[in-house]
Motif scaffolding. Structure first.
Motif, PDB file in Angstrom:
ATOM      1  N   ARG A   1      22.124  50.628  -7.481  1.00 31.57           N
ATOM      2  CA  ARG A   1      21.070  49.931  -7.422  1.00 31.57           C
ATOM      3  C   ARG A   1      20.058  50.026  -8.623  1.00 31.57           C
ATOM      4  O   ARG A   1      19.868  51.050  -8.914  1.00 31.57           O
TER       5      ARG A   1
ATOM      6  N   GLY B   1      22.327  40.524   0.857  1.00 29.03           N
ATOM      7  CA  GLY B   1      23.453  40.382   0.623  1.00 29.03           C
ATOM      8  C   GLY B   1      23.991  39.385   1.550  1.00 29.03           C
ATOM      9  O   GLY B   1      23.348  38.910   2.464  1.00 29.03           O
TER      10      GLY B   1
ATOM     11  N   GLN C   1      33.381  27.545   1.266  1.00 29.47           N
ATOM     12  CA  GLN C   1      31.858  27.684   1.388  1.00 29.47           C
ATOM     13  C   GLN C   1      31.140  27.747  -0.060  1.00 29.47           C
ATOM     14  O   GLN C   1      29.908  27.389  -0.297  1.00 29.47           O
TER      15      GLN C   1
HETATM   16  N1  CO8 Z   1      24.969  41.829   6.465  1.00 29.05           N
HETATM   17  C1  CO8 Z   1      24.575  42.050   7.610  1.00 29.05           C
HETATM   18  N2  CO8 Z   1      23.558  42.756   8.214  1.00 29.05           N
HETATM   19  C2  CO8 Z   1      22.856  43.572   7.201  1.00 29.05           C
HETATM   20  C3  CO8 Z   1      23.262  43.435   6.059  1.00 29.05           C
HETATM   21  C4  CO8 Z   1      24.077  42.483   5.317  1.00 29.05           C
HETATM   22  N3  CO8 Z   1      24.525  42.421   4.157  1.00 29.05           N
HETATM   23  N4  CO8 Z   1      22.260  44.130   5.260  1.00 29.05           N
HETATM   24  C5  CO8 Z   1      21.332  44.782   6.018  1.00 29.05           C
HETATM   25  N5  CO8 Z   1      21.843  44.452   7.607  1.00 29.05           N
HETATM   26  C6  CO8 Z   1      21.193  44.699   8.727  1.00 29.05           C
HETATM   27  C7  CO8 Z   1      21.735  46.092   9.065  1.00 29.05           C
HETATM   28  O1  CO8 Z   1      23.054  46.183   9.713  1.00 29.05           O
HETATM   29  C8  CO8 Z   1      20.550  46.568  10.057  1.00 29.05           C
HETATM   30  O2  CO8 Z   1      20.803  45.822  11.307  1.00 29.05           O
HETATM   31  P1  CO8 Z   1      20.499  46.540  12.711  1.00 29.05           P
HETATM   32  O3  CO8 Z   1      19.208  47.007  12.709  1.00 29.05           O
HETATM   33  O4  CO8 Z   1      21.006  45.692  13.711  1.00 29.05           O
HETATM   34  O5  CO8 Z   1      21.484  47.828  12.396  1.00 29.05           O
HETATM   35  C9  CO8 Z   1      19.487  45.967   9.345  1.00 29.05           C
HETATM   36  O6  CO8 Z   1      20.004  44.766   8.563  1.00 29.05           O
HETATM   37  C10 CO8 Z   1      18.573  46.807   8.711  1.00 29.05           C
HETATM   38  O7  CO8 Z   1      19.407  47.491   7.605  1.00 29.05           O
HETATM   39  P2  CO8 Z   1      19.369  49.196   7.366  1.00 29.05           P
HETATM   40  O8  CO8 Z   1      19.129  49.627   8.983  1.00 29.05           O
HETATM   41  O9  CO8 Z   1      20.828  49.501   6.741  1.00 29.05           O
HETATM   42  O10 CO8 Z   1      18.214  49.273   6.604  1.00 29.05           O
HETATM   43  P3  CO8 Z   1      18.021  50.417   5.602  1.00 29.05           P
HETATM   44  O11 CO8 Z   1      16.777  50.452   4.757  1.00 29.05           O
HETATM   45  O12 CO8 Z   1      18.573  51.687   6.076  1.00 29.05           O
HETATM   46  O13 CO8 Z   1      19.296  50.239   4.363  1.00 29.05           O
HETATM   47  C11 CO8 Z   1      20.453  48.715   2.681  1.00 29.05           C
HETATM   48  C12 CO8 Z   1      19.197  49.044   3.593  1.00 29.05           C
HETATM   49  C13 CO8 Z   1      20.381  49.840   1.693  1.00 29.05           C
HETATM   50  C14 CO8 Z   1      20.071  47.310   2.093  1.00 29.05           C
HETATM   51  C15 CO8 Z   1      21.479  48.476   3.730  1.00 29.05           C
HETATM   52  O14 CO8 Z   1      21.041  47.790   5.066  1.00 29.05           O
HETATM   53  C16 CO8 Z   1      22.615  47.960   3.107  1.00 29.05           C
HETATM   54  O15 CO8 Z   1      23.347  48.872   2.454  1.00 29.05           O
HETATM   55  N6  CO8 Z   1      22.969  46.705   3.251  1.00 29.05           N
HETATM   56  C17 CO8 Z   1      24.313  46.202   2.784  1.00 29.05           C
HETATM   57  C18 CO8 Z   1      24.057  45.797   1.372  1.00 29.05           C
HETATM   58  C19 CO8 Z   1      25.442  45.203   0.939  1.00 29.05           C
HETATM   59  O16 CO8 Z   1      26.645  45.777   0.880  1.00 29.05           O
HETATM   60  N7  CO8 Z   1      25.402  43.755   0.308  1.00 29.05           N
HETATM   61  C20 CO8 Z   1      26.488  43.279  -0.215  1.00 29.05           C
HETATM   62  C21 CO8 Z   1      27.092  42.414   1.082  1.00 29.05           C
HETATM   63  S1  CO8 Z   1      28.538  41.836   0.542  1.00 29.05           S
HETATM   64  C22 CO8 Z   1      28.078  40.241  -0.394  1.00 29.05           C
HETATM   65  O17 CO8 Z   1      27.123  40.132  -0.597  1.00 29.05           O
HETATM   66  C23 CO8 Z   1      29.116  39.489  -0.851  1.00 29.05           C
HETATM   67  C24 CO8 Z   1      28.759  38.113  -1.612  1.00 29.05           C
HETATM   68  C25 CO8 Z   1      29.642  36.949  -1.713  1.00 29.05           C
HETATM   69  C26 CO8 Z   1      29.277  35.754  -1.806  1.00 29.05           C
HETATM   70  C27 CO8 Z   1      28.080  35.303  -1.109  1.00 29.05           C
HETATM   71  C28 CO8 Z   1      28.522  34.573   0.184  1.00 29.05           C
HETATM   72  C29 CO8 Z   1      27.362  34.138   1.087  1.00 29.05           C
END
Ligand code: CO8
Length: 259
Positions: A166, A66, A85
């Motif tokens: 998902r 994301g 953006q």
């Molecule tokens: N943004 C920032 N950091 C993230 C994101 C994200 N979207 N996704 C994962 N990370 C980071 C985590 O914070 C973590 O960092 P750290 O190790 O420093 O704590 C690292 O990646 C690994 O992630 P997890 O430990 O959470 O890994 P898991 O396997 O436990 O979980 C998931 C994986 C389920 C994917 C979980 O990371 C998650 O839920 N992520 C967020 C998903 C989400 O909500 N996406 C939507 C974001 S909003 C969006 O996309 C709006 C779009 C608008 C237009 C586009 C503009 C560019």
């Protein structure tokens, strides 16, 4: 020669331009600089005659989880208006060459919106896609509500967008969001095989097919047919049309030049 970017890796080989999202520690969360780098790489490939097809992949265990939540968490509406953006996203949508995406692990939110900008999508059997924005108190902003609905219809799109759940690769394939599901081990190989296959095709045909199919998403049937017809006529001005038809008549393999 390949340019160096901060958040993506780029190279070209045998007619294919490769773009790899490269923030594996945060599951390739898409920040604004990354979007402008992706756009730049796509536009450079679009102007490079050596490149006929673009392949988009993510490094590590996800395609992209994301938009970068850390980056946007503190933003306000006026920041978004002034940043503008999404102008970059609009330009990604008008890249002329075919773009093939390979999804492993997660393609969520903005990551799925980026995937939906691809023309073909291959996914690993462990891939999961979705729009979890609703769980963050927001919604998709880079085309998700529009492209998903055009692909799978209002009924299904509403459910996925409302719940933020998902979807597994197999279901996404059945719904027509992705083209093919393969095992994780062969995902890159299979996607690349398709990219190379398309790199053998006449580039102008691919270009005008892409343009015409995308018009079908916007235009009523009659207007779309008029558009298609003009593109069909246009190809008869190309050397590749002569080459393709002569090769057929002479029973030999055509050599397409993209002119
Ligand atoms: N943004 C920032 N950091 C993230 C994101 C994200 N979207 N996704 C994962 N990370 C980071 C985590 O914070 C973590 O960092 P750290 O190790 O420093 O704590 C690292 O990646 C690994 O992630 P997890 O430990 O959470 O890994 P898991 O396997 O436990 O979980 C998931 C994986 C389920 C994917 C979980 O990371 C998650 O839920 N992520 C967020 C998903 C989400 O909500 N996406 C939507 C974001 S909003 C969006 O996309 C709006 C779009 C608008 C237009 C586009 C503009 C560019």
């Amino acid at each position: 020669m390949s340019k160096t970017y901060e958040f993506i890796n780029v190279h070209e080989q045998d007619g294919v331009g490769f773009v790899e999202l490269n923030r594996p520690k945060v599951l390739n969360a898409i920040n604004r600089v990354m979007v402008s780098e992706i756009l730049n790489a796509f536009e450079v490939f679009d102007q490079n005659d050596e490149v006929r097809v673009i392949m988009l992949t993510g490094k590590g265990r996800a395609f992209a989880a994301g938009a970068d939540i850390d980056e946007m968490a503190g933003d306000g509406a006026i920041d978004f208006e002034l940043l503008n953006q999404f102008a970059d996203w609009d330009r990604i949508a008008v890249v002329k060459k075919p773009i093939i995406g390979a999804i492993q692990g997660f393609a969520l939110g903005g990551g799925l919106e980026l995937a939906l900008c691809c023309d073909l999508l291959f996914a690993a059997d462990d891939a999961e896609i979705g729009f979890p924005e609703v769980n963050l108190g927001v919604m998709p902003g880079a085309g998700g509500t529009q492209r998903l609905t055009k692909l799978i219809g209002k009924t299904k799109a509403m459910e996925w967008l409302f719940t933020g759940e998902r979807m597994k690769a197999e279901e996404a394939c059945q719904l027509g969001i992705i083209n093919r599901v393969v095992s994780r081990e062969v995902l890159m190989e299979e996607t690349e095989r398709m990219a190379r296959k398309l790199a053998e095709k006449p580039p102008l045909s691919l270009r005008l097919i892409k343009e015409s199919v995308l018009k079908a998403m916007d235009y009523p049937l009659y207007e779309g047919m008029q558009y298609e017809r003009k593109n069909f006529y246009l190809l008869f001005a190309s050397e590749d049309q002569k080459e393709g038809m002569n090769a057929f008549i002479e029973k030999r393999k055509p050599n397409f030049k993209g002119k």
